[in-house]
Motif scaffolding. Structure first.
Motif, PDB file in Angstrom:
ATOM      1  N   GLU A  71       0.829  -1.200   0.000  1.00  0.00           N
ATOM      2  CA  GLU A  71       0.000   0.000   0.000  1.00  0.00           C
ATOM      3  C   GLU A  71       0.865   1.253   0.000  1.00  0.00           C
ATOM      4  OE1 GLU A  71      -3.871  -1.746   2.474  1.00  0.00           O
ATOM      5  OE2 GLU A  71      -2.251  -0.708   3.535  1.00  0.00           O
ATOM      6  N   SER A  72       1.971   1.221   0.714  1.00  0.00           N
ATOM      7  CA  SER A  72       2.854   2.383   0.781  1.00  0.00           C
ATOM      8  C   SER A  72       3.405   2.739  -0.589  1.00  0.00           C
ATOM      9  CB  SER A  72       4.011   2.115   1.754  1.00  0.00           C
ATOM     10  OG  SER A  72       3.541   1.944   3.071  1.00  0.00           O
ATOM     11  N   PHE A  73       3.859   1.743  -1.332  1.00  0.00           N
ATOM     12  CA  PHE A  73       4.426   2.002  -2.650  1.00  0.00           C
ATOM     13  C   PHE A  73       3.348   2.290  -3.692  1.00  0.00           C
ATOM     14  CE2 PHE A  73       8.343   0.300  -0.910  1.00  0.00           C
ATOM     15  CZ  PHE A  73       9.313   1.005  -1.608  1.00  0.00           C
ATOM     16  N   GLY A  74       2.172   1.714  -3.534  1.00  0.00           N
ATOM     17  CA  GLY A  74       1.103   1.966  -4.480  1.00  0.00           C
ATOM     18  C   GLY A  74       1.512   1.626  -5.903  1.00  0.00           C
ATOM     19  N   ALA A  75       1.212   2.535  -6.850  1.00  0.00           N
ATOM     20  CA  ALA A  75       1.522   2.307  -8.263  1.00  0.00           C
ATOM     21  C   ALA A  75       3.019   2.193  -8.512  1.00  0.00           C
ATOM     22  CB  ALA A  75       0.924   3.419  -9.109  1.00  0.00           C
ATOM     23  N   MET A  76       3.841   2.715  -7.592  1.00  0.00           N
ATOM     24  CA  MET A  76       5.285   2.630  -7.776  1.00  0.00           C
ATOM     25  C   MET A  76       5.771   1.175  -7.738  1.00  0.00           C
ATOM     26  SD  MET A  76       6.662   5.873  -5.574  1.00  0.00           S
ATOM     27  CE  MET A  76       5.813   7.455  -5.641  1.00  0.00           C
ATOM     28  N   ALA A  77       5.007   0.311  -7.073  1.00  0.00           N
ATOM     29  CA  ALA A  77       5.374  -1.108  -7.046  1.00  0.00           C
ATOM     30  C   ALA A  77       5.354  -1.707  -8.444  1.00  0.00           C
ATOM     31  CB  ALA A  77       4.438  -1.872  -6.118  1.00  0.00           C
ATOM     32  N   ASP A  78       4.544  -1.146  -9.336  1.00  0.00           N
ATOM     33  CA  ASP A  78       4.499  -1.642 -10.713  1.00  0.00           C
ATOM     34  C   ASP A  78       5.794  -1.315 -11.453  1.00  0.00           C
ATOM     35  OD1 ASP A  78       1.920  -2.578 -10.285  1.00  0.00           O
ATOM     36  OD2 ASP A  78       1.016  -0.678 -10.902  1.00  0.00           O
ATOM     37  N   VAL A  79       6.381  -0.150 -11.160  1.00  0.00           N
ATOM     38  CA  VAL A  79       7.682   0.191 -11.744  1.00  0.00           C
ATOM     39  C   VAL A  79       8.744  -0.774 -11.235  1.00  0.00           C
ATOM     40  CG1 VAL A  79       9.467   1.965 -11.915  1.00  0.00           C
ATOM     41  CG2 VAL A  79       7.059   2.630 -11.967  1.00  0.00           C
ATOM     42  N   ILE A  80       8.725  -1.049  -9.937  1.00  0.00           N
ATOM     43  CA  ILE A  80       9.696  -1.962  -9.338  1.00  0.00           C
ATOM     44  C   ILE A  80       9.590  -3.347  -9.958  1.00  0.00           C
ATOM     45  CG2 ILE A  80      10.337  -3.127  -7.184  1.00  0.00           C
ATOM     46  CD1 ILE A  80       9.462  -0.578  -5.711  1.00  0.00           C
ATOM     47  N   ALA A  81       8.362  -3.797 -10.222  1.00  0.00           N
ATOM     48  CA  ALA A  81       8.144  -5.137 -10.752  1.00  0.00           C
ATOM     49  C   ALA A  81       8.814  -5.333 -12.104  1.00  0.00           C
ATOM     50  CB  ALA A  81       6.650  -5.419 -10.860  1.00  0.00           C
ATOM     51  N   GLU A  82       8.946  -4.261 -12.877  1.00  0.00           N
ATOM     52  CA  GLU A  82       9.545  -4.375 -14.206  1.00  0.00           C
ATOM     53  C   GLU A  82      11.009  -4.814 -14.156  1.00  0.00           C
ATOM     54  OE1 GLU A  82       8.892  -0.573 -15.962  1.00  0.00           O
ATOM     55  OE2 GLU A  82       6.746  -0.883 -16.250  1.00  0.00           O
ATOM     56  N   TYR A  83      11.670  -4.581 -13.022  1.00  0.00           N
ATOM     57  CA  TYR A  83      13.090  -4.906 -12.908  1.00  0.00           C
ATOM     58  C   TYR A  83      13.343  -6.319 -12.379  1.00  0.00           C
ATOM     59  CZ  TYR A  83      14.395  -0.056 -13.884  1.00  0.00           C
ATOM     60  OH  TYR A  83      14.589   1.161 -14.483  1.00  0.00           O
ATOM     61  N   ARG A  84      12.309  -7.041 -11.953  1.00  0.00           N
ATOM     62  CA  ARG A  84      12.436  -8.435 -11.519  1.00  0.00           C
ATOM     63  C   ARG A  84      13.505  -8.600 -10.431  1.00  0.00           C
ATOM     64  NH1 ARG A  84      12.838 -10.944 -17.525  1.00  0.00           N
ATOM     65  NH2 ARG A  84      13.485 -12.799 -16.391  1.00  0.00           N
ATOM     66  N   LEU A  85      13.371  -7.810  -9.387  1.00  0.00           N
ATOM     67  CA  LEU A  85      14.359  -7.818  -8.304  1.00  0.00           C
ATOM     68  C   LEU A  85      14.400  -9.144  -7.563  1.00  0.00           C
ATOM     69  CD1 LEU A  85      13.858  -4.269  -6.720  1.00  0.00           C
ATOM     70  CD2 LEU A  85      15.129  -4.921  -8.771  1.00  0.00           C
ATOM     71  N   GLU A  86      13.272  -9.865  -7.560  1.00  0.00           N
ATOM     72  CA  GLU A  86      13.229 -11.130  -6.827  1.00  0.00           C
ATOM     73  C   GLU A  86      14.200 -12.152  -7.397  1.00  0.00           C
ATOM     74  OE1 GLU A  86      10.195 -11.092 -10.081  1.00  0.00           O
ATOM     75  OE2 GLU A  86      10.730  -9.727  -8.440  1.00  0.00           O
ATOM     76  N   GLU A  87      14.684 -11.942  -8.619  1.00  0.00           N
ATOM     77  CA  GLU A  87      15.620 -12.876  -9.241  1.00  0.00           C
ATOM     78  C   GLU A  87      17.073 -12.599  -8.860  1.00  0.00           C
ATOM     79  OE1 GLU A  87      14.973 -12.627 -13.426  1.00  0.00           O
ATOM     80  OE2 GLU A  87      12.845 -13.197 -13.303  1.00  0.00           O
ATOM     81  N   MET A  88      17.325 -11.519  -8.167  1.00  0.00           N
ATOM     82  CA  MET A  88      18.708 -11.133  -7.868  1.00  0.00           C
ATOM     83  C   MET A  88      19.240 -11.835  -6.624  1.00  0.00           C
ATOM     84  SD  MET A  88      19.060  -7.167  -8.977  1.00  0.00           S
ATOM     85  CE  MET A  88      18.282  -6.508 -10.455  1.00  0.00           C
ATOM     86  N   VAL A  89      20.551 -11.727  -6.443  1.00  0.00           N
ATOM     87  CA  VAL A  89      21.241 -12.354  -5.313  1.00  0.00           C
ATOM     88  C   VAL A  89      22.239 -11.341  -4.742  1.00  0.00           C
ATOM     89  CG1 VAL A  89      21.013 -14.689  -6.240  1.00  0.00           C
ATOM     90  CG2 VAL A  89      23.032 -13.309  -6.813  1.00  0.00           C
ATOM     91  N   PRO A  90      22.715 -11.559  -3.507  1.00  0.00           N
ATOM     92  CA  PRO A  90      23.676 -10.618  -2.927  1.00  0.00           C
ATOM     93  C   PRO A  90      24.921 -10.465  -3.788  1.00  0.00           C
ATOM     94  CG  PRO A  90      22.828 -12.074  -1.239  1.00  0.00           C
ATOM     95  CD  PRO A  90      22.336 -12.620  -2.553  1.00  0.00           C
TER      96      PRO A  90
END
Length: 408
Positions: free
Chosen positions: A167-186
């Motif tokens: 809820e905090s990020f709102g529509a900005m979460a859609d921008v974040i989703a485009e980068y597929r951050l969940e696939e990254m590693v340290p």
């Protein structure tokens, strides 16, 4: 095509003005140890704090910890594959249970007296149990706190309530989703350091791009940067910088610009040449690049110092050219970090200057205004032109908070 974001509404009108323009918090608010304690309680603890990436806690028993001013948070994956967050403290005599990161195969065992908890936080064993007549083990499990995952990023919140992370990020979460951050590693061990400035000075710096053209010459050579950005009603800010077509005279910057043309083709074309910058109030910056992302977490320590926690995450399947971009990015941003530290410590040095009064803030600094309004709402004592007498600040702040509740 990247999602476009519209600006929201700041939390409240600014109470301090200079010729019709908003001004910063008073100088004493950037030097007070007592205020830093209040801000930690009323601003940091009720907010979402980044702990780790899901790739760091993917197996049962995997854990990560986050140490803050007075508290330690533990995130652990249970045998049931559920990720939970706890206060990292034994229910017996408050010993800190775990440090850093690792794996507990069966139980979390206190290093002091041996109390042990299963991976879901339940108290399972205590030595000499017969000497605790009437003990109710089912009521002595680890204190569980809120946890939420967004795009692979694991956050925890000590004091519950308020909007969810999504809820905090709102529509900005859609921008974040485009980068597929969940696939990254340290991308290595997180960088942790202490800066000689109040935490709010570092946050103020992170919230505005007004200083980029002067304070970050390298970024200015590489990018056309949005100096205003947008801000939503939850205080989450967003801006972007797009790689220039004109090559930078700096070799590392120029190489990054060149390689970016054909790298990371799995991303939308616009995302491949854009660096996006988010800030999550009150103390977190999220910087997303085609090749990696980092979290810039600013933790209060004292009135004049703060702890910087800076983990970087990269794409594990990057090819040779893309790995070169990751290397160049890290090199460029190391310099940016050094520049930010020098700027923030210069501001801290000036806060004690005789006769200094806060100056007007630019429209470019609207996210700073919103942040200050949130500090004023949580700690209304900062509306006082002078600091309360030593030892009375908490009493004064409690009275003002009570008056605000009564007025509401």
């Amino acid at each position: 095509m990247m999602t476009e974001i519209k600006s929201g509404t700041p939390i409240a009108k600014q109470s301090q003005r200079h010729g019709g323009l908003p001004v910063s918090l008073p100088a004493w608010a950037y030097t007070s140890d007592e205020l830093a304690d209040l801000e930690y309680e009323h601003v940091i603890l009720p907010s979402w704090q980044f702990v780790c990436h899901v790739s760091q806690v993917k197996n049962p028993g995997d854990y990560m910890t986050l140490d803050m001013k007075k508290d330690s948070v533990l995130v652990m994956r249970g045998k049931d594959d559920v990720l939970r967050a706890f206060m990292n403290v034994c229910r017996h005599r408050a010993a800190k249970l775990l440090t850093g990161a690792g794996n507990c195969r069966a139980r979390i065992t206190c290093p002091y007296h041996g109390w042990s908890y299963d991976l879901s936080g339940e108290l399972k064993g205590l030595p000499a149990e017969k000497t605790f007549p009437g003990v109710e083990k089912d009521k002595l499990g680890l204190k569980e706190i809120e946890i939420e995952i967004l795009a692979g990023m694991v956050f925890a919140r000590v004091v519950p309530g308020g909007p969810t992370l999504r809820e905090s990020f709102g529509a900005m979460a859609d921008v974040i989703a485009e980068y597929r951050l969940e696939e990254m590693v340290p991308g290595g061990e997180p960088w942790i350091d202490t800066w000689d400035c109040n935490w709010k000075i570092a946050v103020d710096n992170n919230l505005e791009n007004y200083h980029i053209t002067v304070g970050h010459p390298g970024l200015n050579r590489m990018f056309d940067s949005d100096l205003t950005g947008v801000l939503n009603e939850h205080g989450v800010a967003y801006s972007k910088s797009v790689l220039k077509g004109i090559p930078s005279p700096n070799r590392a910057e120029r190489m990054y610009q060149h390689l970016a043309k054909n790298a990371f083709t799995q991303l939308p074309e616009a995302a491949r040449r854009t660096w996006t910058f988010f800030s999550l109030v009150p103390n977190i910056g999220l910087d997303i690049y085609p090749d990696s992302f980092d979290i810039f977490q600013i933790l209060p320590q004292s009135g004049t110092t703060c702890v910087m926690r800076y983990p970087i995450f990269v794409r594990p399947d990057a090819n040779r050219e893309e790995k070169a971009m990751q290397y160049l990015n890290a090199r460029i941003n190391r310099q940016v970090g050094l520049e930010d530290r020098e700027l923030c410590e210069r501001v801290q040095a000036g806060m004690g200057s005789h006769g200094y009064e806060p100056g007007p803030l630019s429209n470019y600094e609207h996210a700073v205004v919103d942040f200050h309004n949130r500090i004023r709402a949580a700690c209304p004592v900062v509306n006082d032109a002078k600091a309360p007498v030593s030892g009375t600040m908490r009493q004064r702040n409690d009275a003002l908070r009570g008056d605000a509740r009564s007025a509401a």
